[in-house]
Design a protein around this motif. Structure first.
Motif, short mmCIF file in Angstrom:
data_model
loop_
_atom_site.label_atom_id
_atom_site.label_comp_id
_atom_site.label_asym_id
_atom_site.label_seq_id
_atom_site.Cartn_x
_atom_site.Cartn_y
_atom_site.Cartn_z
N SER A 136 0.85 -1.19 0.00
CA SER A 136 0.00 0.00 0.00
C SER A 136 0.88 1.24 0.00
O SER A 136 2.02 1.21 0.49
N SER A 171 -6.22 -0.31 8.46
CA SER A 171 -6.11 -1.11 7.22
C SER A 171 -5.94 -2.59 7.53
O SER A 171 -6.29 -3.44 6.72
N ASP A 178 -10.33 -0.30 0.29
CA ASP A 178 -9.23 -0.04 -0.67
C ASP A 178 -8.45 1.20 -0.29
O ASP A 178 -7.28 1.34 -0.64
N ILE A 201 -3.59 3.84 0.37
CA ILE A 201 -4.29 3.17 -0.74
C ILE A 201 -3.57 1.88 -1.12
O ILE A 201 -2.34 1.84 -1.22
N ARG A 202 -4.37 0.84 -1.37
CA ARG A 202 -3.81 -0.43 -1.83
C ARG A 202 -3.06 -0.24 -3.15
O ARG A 202 -3.46 0.55 -4.01
N GLU A 211 -2.80 -2.14 -5.84
CA GLU A 211 -3.53 -2.44 -7.08
C GLU A 211 -4.51 -1.34 -7.45
O GLU A 211 -4.83 -1.15 -8.63
N VAL A 212 -4.96 -0.56 -6.46
CA VAL A 212 -5.87 0.54 -6.73
C VAL A 212 -5.11 1.79 -7.14
O VAL A 212 -5.40 2.42 -8.16
N VAL A 233 -14.47 1.64 -5.61
CA VAL A 233 -13.39 1.87 -4.64
C VAL A 233 -14.01 2.06 -3.26
O VAL A 233 -14.81 2.97 -3.04
#
Length: 198
Positions: free
Chosen positions: A95, A118, A125, A141-142, A144-145, A167
């Protein structure tokens, strides 16, 4: 979960007239103060992304304090270009914790609260501090996002990414009103720094 922290500091500080990263609070630069907050709050690594007209001065401070820094060669696109620079830096992380250098009043507890949440709410996300129902900084934020920002068809900026369909956002309540306060000009600086022991 491995957290990469990034402090975006590539703006030209036109209204303030001097680099926000180098403002001094209790004898310490804002840059050093924020880097420590991110590290003590739980980030596994922290990068300062610098660029623009104050780049040389910020690099000098980063090197003096042994802080990791990345060069944003073209910050004209705004903060999203600095975020993309941090995403593209090689390394392993799960993240990204994003913090603008002009939000000077956060501490390690603010960072720690996001990271801890988290680990509790694994369905979200994005984790963002909320003071009296208003979103502040930093934002977690993750990978992958947040990596959608790099795609050609990706959102144009962070706010658009967070508002994207699908999201999931977790608003993490905080009692620190300074997560909402950013330094744009001299009046902001005097007002906010006075609350931090300046």
């Amino acid at each position: 979960m491995k957290i990469r922290g990034v402090i975006t500091a590539a703006g030209d500080s036109i209204r303030l007239g001097r680099p926000k990263a180098l403002l001094s609070i209790a004898g310490e630069s804002v840059l050093l103060r924020l880097q420590r907050a991110l590290r003590m709050g739980g980030c596994d690594e922290v990068f300062i992304v610098e660029g623009g007209r104050h780049s040389d001065l910020i690099v000098e401070e980063a090197q003096r304090r042994e802080l990791k820094h990345l060069k944003n060669e073209d910050p004209s696109a705004g903060p999203v270009s600095s975020i993309i620079r941090a995403i593209e830096e090689p390394g392993e992380w799960d993240s990204l914790l994003i913090h603008p250098v002009d939000v000077i009043g956060i501490g390690s507890k603010d960072v720690e609260a996001l990271i801890e949440q988290s680990e509790v709410n694994t369905l979200a996300d994005v984790w963002v501090p909320s003071y009296q129902f208003k979103r502040g900084h930093p934002v977690l934020i993750r990978r992958e996002v947040v990596s959608r920002l790099v795609r050609e068809d990706g959102p144009p900026h962070l706010r658009a990414l967070i508002a994207s369909e699908g999201v999931n956002i977790d608003h993490v309540e905080t009692d620190n009103p300074l997560v909402l306060e950013d330094v744009d000009d001299e009046q902001d600086w005097k007002r906010i720094s006075s609350k931090l022991g300046q």
